[in-house]
Write a protein that holds these residues in place. Structure first.
Motif, PDB file in Angstrom:
ATOM      1  N   VAL A 173      26.079  19.704  30.137  1.00 54.87           N
ATOM      2  CA  VAL A 173      24.848  20.208  29.828  1.00 54.87           C
ATOM      3  C   VAL A 173      24.295  20.039  28.722  1.00 54.87           C
ATOM      4  CG1 VAL A 173      23.572  22.452  29.714  1.00 54.87           C
ATOM      5  CG2 VAL A 173      25.284  22.284  31.663  1.00 54.87           C
ATOM      6  N   THR A 174      24.733  19.987  27.481  1.00 57.33           N
ATOM      7  CA  THR A 174      24.302  19.644  26.131  1.00 57.33           C
ATOM      8  C   THR A 174      23.991  18.181  26.210  1.00 57.33           C
ATOM      9  OG1 THR A 174      26.064  21.340  25.268  1.00 57.33           O
ATOM     10  CG2 THR A 174      24.819  20.123  23.576  1.00 57.33           C
ATOM     11  N   VAL A 175      24.693  17.274  26.938  1.00 58.33           N
ATOM     12  CA  VAL A 175      24.461  15.860  26.845  1.00 58.33           C
ATOM     13  C   VAL A 175      22.977  15.689  27.414  1.00 58.33           C
ATOM     14  CG1 VAL A 175      24.917  13.642  27.905  1.00 58.33           C
ATOM     15  CG2 VAL A 175      26.558  14.772  26.576  1.00 58.33           C
ATOM     16  N   GLY A 176      22.787  16.608  28.515  1.00 52.20           N
ATOM     17  CA  GLY A 176      21.588  16.349  29.446  1.00 52.20           C
ATOM     18  C   GLY A 176      20.525  17.138  28.546  1.00 52.20           C
ATOM     19  N   GLN A 177      20.518  18.240  28.068  1.00 48.04           N
ATOM     20  CA  GLN A 177      19.739  19.087  27.259  1.00 48.04           C
ATOM     21  C   GLN A 177      19.156  18.571  26.055  1.00 48.04           C
ATOM     22  OE1 GLN A 177      21.000  23.066  27.236  1.00 48.04           O
ATOM     23  NE2 GLN A 177      20.064  23.495  29.381  1.00 48.04           N
ATOM     24  N   LEU A 178      20.100  18.361  25.240  1.00 42.99           N
ATOM     25  CA  LEU A 178      19.819  18.260  23.828  1.00 42.99           C
ATOM     26  C   LEU A 178      19.858  16.720  23.344  1.00 42.99           C
ATOM     27  CD1 LEU A 178      22.009  20.627  21.992  1.00 42.99           C
ATOM     28  CD2 LEU A 178      19.847  20.798  22.859  1.00 42.99           C
ATOM     29  N   SER A 179      20.541  15.913  23.911  1.00 45.14           N
ATOM     30  CA  SER A 179      20.636  14.514  23.803  1.00 45.14           C
ATOM     31  C   SER A 179      19.532  13.655  24.351  1.00 45.14           C
ATOM     32  CB  SER A 179      22.135  13.438  23.820  1.00 45.14           C
ATOM     33  OG  SER A 179      22.540  13.779  25.327  1.00 45.14           O
ATOM     34  N   CYS A 180      19.381  14.105  25.751  1.00 42.44           N
ATOM     35  CA  CYS A 180      18.263  13.541  26.569  1.00 42.44           C
ATOM     36  C   CYS A 180      16.979  14.139  26.280  1.00 42.44           C
ATOM     37  CB  CYS A 180      18.667  13.823  28.111  1.00 42.44           C
ATOM     38  SG  CYS A 180      19.782  12.895  28.680  1.00 42.44           S
ATOM     39  N   TYR A 181      16.731  15.228  25.780  1.00 41.72           N
ATOM     40  CA  TYR A 181      15.523  15.670  25.088  1.00 41.72           C
ATOM     41  C   TYR A 181      15.155  14.930  23.971  1.00 41.72           C
ATOM     42  CZ  TYR A 181      12.294  18.762  22.542  1.00 41.72           C
ATOM     43  OH  TYR A 181      11.305  18.973  21.955  1.00 41.72           O
ATOM     44  N   ASP A 182      16.042  14.755  22.900  1.00 34.55           N
ATOM     45  CA  ASP A 182      15.743  13.871  21.699  1.00 34.55           C
ATOM     46  C   ASP A 182      15.365  12.673  22.266  1.00 34.55           C
ATOM     47  OD1 ASP A 182      16.026  16.008  20.030  1.00 34.55           O
ATOM     48  OD2 ASP A 182      17.943  15.401  19.380  1.00 34.55           O
ATOM     49  N   GLN A 183      16.018  11.969  23.133  1.00 40.24           N
ATOM     50  CA  GLN A 183      15.909  10.631  23.497  1.00 40.24           C
ATOM     51  C   GLN A 183      14.546  10.550  24.239  1.00 40.24           C
ATOM     52  OE1 GLN A 183      17.546   8.259  22.014  1.00 40.24           O
ATOM     53  NE2 GLN A 183      16.515   6.433  23.099  1.00 40.24           N
ATOM     54  N   ALA A 184      14.180  11.295  25.156  1.00 43.24           N
ATOM     55  CA  ALA A 184      12.686  11.296  25.830  1.00 43.24           C
ATOM     56  C   ALA A 184      11.934  11.583  24.886  1.00 43.24           C
ATOM     57  CB  ALA A 184      13.048  12.476  26.941  1.00 43.24           C
ATOM     58  N   LYS A 185      12.001  12.367  24.067  1.00 45.80           N
ATOM     59  CA  LYS A 185      10.668  12.827  22.898  1.00 45.80           C
ATOM     60  C   LYS A 185      10.588  11.526  22.217  1.00 45.80           C
ATOM     61  CE  LYS A 185       9.519  15.667  19.251  1.00 45.80           C
ATOM     62  NZ  LYS A 185       9.728  16.712  18.393  1.00 45.80           N
ATOM     63  N   GLN A 186      11.777  10.925  22.039  1.00 47.54           N
ATOM     64  CA  GLN A 186      11.559   9.671  20.835  1.00 47.54           C
ATOM     65  C   GLN A 186      10.721   8.527  21.764  1.00 47.54           C
ATOM     66  OE1 GLN A 186      15.247   8.343  19.202  1.00 47.54           O
ATOM     67  NE2 GLN A 186      14.552   6.328  19.125  1.00 47.54           N
ATOM     68  N   LEU A 187      11.257   8.358  22.848  1.00 50.53           N
ATOM     69  CA  LEU A 187      10.551   7.499  23.949  1.00 50.53           C
ATOM     70  C   LEU A 187       9.017   7.640  24.061  1.00 50.53           C
ATOM     71  CD1 LEU A 187      13.563   6.577  26.325  1.00 50.53           C
ATOM     72  CD2 LEU A 187      12.856   5.078  24.562  1.00 50.53           C
ATOM     73  N   VAL A 188       8.628   8.859  24.638  1.00 51.36           N
ATOM     74  CA  VAL A 188       7.531   9.338  24.836  1.00 51.36           C
ATOM     75  C   VAL A 188       6.669   8.817  23.765  1.00 51.36           C
ATOM     76  CG1 VAL A 188       5.836  11.011  25.383  1.00 51.36           C
ATOM     77  CG2 VAL A 188       7.902  10.922  26.591  1.00 51.36           C
ATOM     78  N   THR A 200       4.015  17.092  24.924  1.00 51.89           N
ATOM     79  CA  THR A 200       4.955  15.959  24.751  1.00 51.89           C
ATOM     80  C   THR A 200       6.609  17.094  24.838  1.00 51.89           C
ATOM     81  OG1 THR A 200       3.567  15.050  23.212  1.00 51.89           O
ATOM     82  CG2 THR A 200       6.074  14.518  23.177  1.00 51.89           C
ATOM     83  N   HIS A 201       6.498  17.822  24.154  1.00 51.03           N
ATOM     84  CA  HIS A 201       7.795  18.823  24.250  1.00 51.03           C
ATOM     85  C   HIS A 201       7.870  19.506  25.701  1.00 51.03           C
ATOM     86  CE1 HIS A 201       8.461  19.645  19.584  1.00 51.03           C
ATOM     87  NE2 HIS A 201       7.163  19.359  19.663  1.00 51.03           N
ATOM     88  N   PHE A 202       6.947  19.690  26.319  1.00 48.95           N
ATOM     89  CA  PHE A 202       7.177  19.998  27.711  1.00 48.95           C
ATOM     90  C   PHE A 202       7.672  19.041  28.740  1.00 48.95           C
ATOM     91  CE2 PHE A 202       5.348  20.410  32.116  1.00 48.95           C
ATOM     92  CZ  PHE A 202       6.350  21.625  32.503  1.00 48.95           C
ATOM     93  N   VAL A 203       7.192  17.748  28.421  1.00 50.77           N
ATOM     94  CA  VAL A 203       7.457  16.528  29.028  1.00 50.77           C
ATOM     95  C   VAL A 203       9.073  16.137  28.899  1.00 50.77           C
ATOM     96  CG1 VAL A 203       7.196  14.128  29.626  1.00 50.77           C
ATOM     97  CG2 VAL A 203       5.090  15.770  29.377  1.00 50.77           C
ATOM     98  N   ALA A 204       9.301  16.370  27.488  1.00 52.08           N
ATOM     99  CA  ALA A 204      10.668  15.789  27.236  1.00 52.08           C
ATOM    100  C   ALA A 204      11.471  17.129  27.665  1.00 52.08           C
ATOM    101  CB  ALA A 204      10.590  15.760  25.702  1.00 52.08           C
ATOM    102  N   SER A 205      11.311  18.387  27.682  1.00 52.08           N
ATOM    103  CA  SER A 205      12.067  19.362  28.124  1.00 52.08           C
ATOM    104  C   SER A 205      12.343  19.253  29.749  1.00 52.08           C
ATOM    105  CB  SER A 205      11.419  20.682  27.833  1.00 52.08           C
ATOM    106  OG  SER A 205      11.362  20.873  26.524  1.00 52.08           O
ATOM    107  N   PHE A 206      11.228  18.957  30.322  1.00 51.17           N
ATOM    108  CA  PHE A 206      11.413  18.743  31.844  1.00 51.17           C
ATOM    109  C   PHE A 206      12.470  17.457  32.354  1.00 51.17           C
ATOM    110  CE2 PHE A 206      10.015  17.104  35.974  1.00 51.17           C
ATOM    111  CZ  PHE A 206       9.719  18.439  36.616  1.00 51.17           C
ATOM    112  N   ILE A 207      12.044  16.553  31.547  1.00 49.02           N
ATOM    113  CA  ILE A 207      13.113  15.475  31.657  1.00 49.02           C
ATOM    114  C   ILE A 207      14.660  15.763  31.221  1.00 49.02           C
ATOM    115  CG2 ILE A 207      13.790  12.989  30.924  1.00 49.02           C
ATOM    116  CD1 ILE A 207      10.939  12.660  30.578  1.00 49.02           C
ATOM    117  N   ALA A 208      14.684  16.504  30.244  1.00 52.12           N
ATOM    118  CA  ALA A 208      16.125  16.837  29.928  1.00 52.12           C
ATOM    119  C   ALA A 208      16.696  17.872  30.840  1.00 52.12           C
ATOM    120  CB  ALA A 208      15.926  17.385  28.332  1.00 52.12           C
ATOM    121  N   GLY A 209      15.909  18.843  31.407  1.00 44.79           N
ATOM    122  CA  GLY A 209      16.221  20.003  32.265  1.00 44.79           C
ATOM    123  C   GLY A 209      16.795  19.274  33.636  1.00 44.79           C
ATOM    124  N   GLY A 210      16.109  18.167  33.876  1.00 40.58           N
ATOM    125  CA  GLY A 210      16.825  17.447  35.164  1.00 40.58           C
ATOM    126  C   GLY A 210      17.824  16.856  35.073  1.00 40.58           C
TER     127      GLY A 210
END
Length: 268
Positions: A173-188, A200-210
């Motif tokens: 969960v933490t890999v998906g939520q936190l690391s993927c959130y940070d990386q998704a936000k950085q890429l966006v 932007t936070h919403f988009v990154a959170s949506f990706i990380a939640g999935g």
């Protein structure tokens, strides 16, 4: 002189408690669906059965244990991830590589999952009580009552029933939520199409939640059954644990390579 800002990791724990208050009915239905021996009901049917048999407030059974879990599990993983990430980023004068975010998130989630196991186990039991016959219900008054009764009646080892799965799930969960959130936000942000705003936070959170849901769902089912069982899932636990370890390795490799490739493409 640049002001040094402390990471407000505790906001993550507080936000998790607020989210738990909103999503607890869905979490309760999820536990009921996961503990079915055969698939007899879907989400809507299970929700209606709970409301018909015990009333609307039954959807909030185990809320105190859920809040206790968030204050131990979520607070720990946010503290480890946010604090270490900020420290390393300040030393490197830039964001961490994605593989380091994954390793740090996995460690934080593993630690938080283990620490939060007792509250998680009581939470599962309190949620599942509704579907049991009255004579078989444990009827814990609240989270602290459940923790103390399990300790007295079943021993301290029972409080950590399913700890391996809970820790593994916490890592996923933490890999998906936190690391993927940070990386998704950085890429966006790297695309230049968005600025650092709420969307932007919403988009990154949506990706990380999935990502988090896909990663942790198999282990979440096994964890729930282990915590609610009376010992019948030991062999199955071992087999599923090995399978989930292999699954984690494959997903780790493919997601790391894919996102690093996207990161490279965004810089070209």
């Amino acid at each position: 002189m640049t002001e040094t800002r402390m990471s407000r990791w505790y906001f993550g724990g507080i936000a998790s408690c607020a989210a738990a208050c909103c999503t607890h009915p869905l979490d309760l239905i999820k536990v009921h669906l996961q503990t079915q021996q055969e698939v007899k009901m879907r989400m809507t049917g299970m929700a209606m059965q709970v409301v018909r048999s015990d009333g609307v407030l039954a959807l909030y059974n185990g809320l105190s244990a859920s809040l206790c879990r968030q204050m131990t599990y979520s607070m720990t993983r946010f503290a480890i991830y946010e604090t270490v990430r900020d420290k390393i980023s300040s030393q490197n004068q830039g964001p961490m590589p994605f593989y380091q975010k994954i390793l740090l998130a996995a460690f934080g989630g593993l630690t938080g999952g283990f620490i939060g196991t007792p509250a998680d186990m009581v939470n599962v039991r309190m949620q599942n009580d509704v579907k049991l016959p009255p004579e078989l219900r444990r009827n814990y008054a609240h989270a602290l009552d459940g923790l103390s009764r399990v300790w007295k009646e079943e021993g301290i080892r029972k409080l950590f029933s399913g700890a391996s799965m809970a820790a593994g799930r916490g890592a996923m969960v933490t890999v998906g939520q936190l690391s993927c959130y940070d990386q998704a936000k950085q890429l966006v942000l790297g695309t230049g199409l968005m600025t650092d705003n709420i969307f932007t936070h919403f988009v990154a959170s949506f990706i990380a939640g999935g990502c988090a849901t896909v990663l942790c769902q198999p282990m979440d089912v096994v964890k729930t059954r282990l915590m609610n069982s009376k010992g019948e899932y030991r062999v199955r636990f071992c087999l599923n644990f090995q399978f989930c370890n292999f699954l984690f390795f494959i997903i780790y490799l493919t997601s790391t390579l894919h996102l690093e490739f996207l990161n490279y493409c965004s810089k070209v």
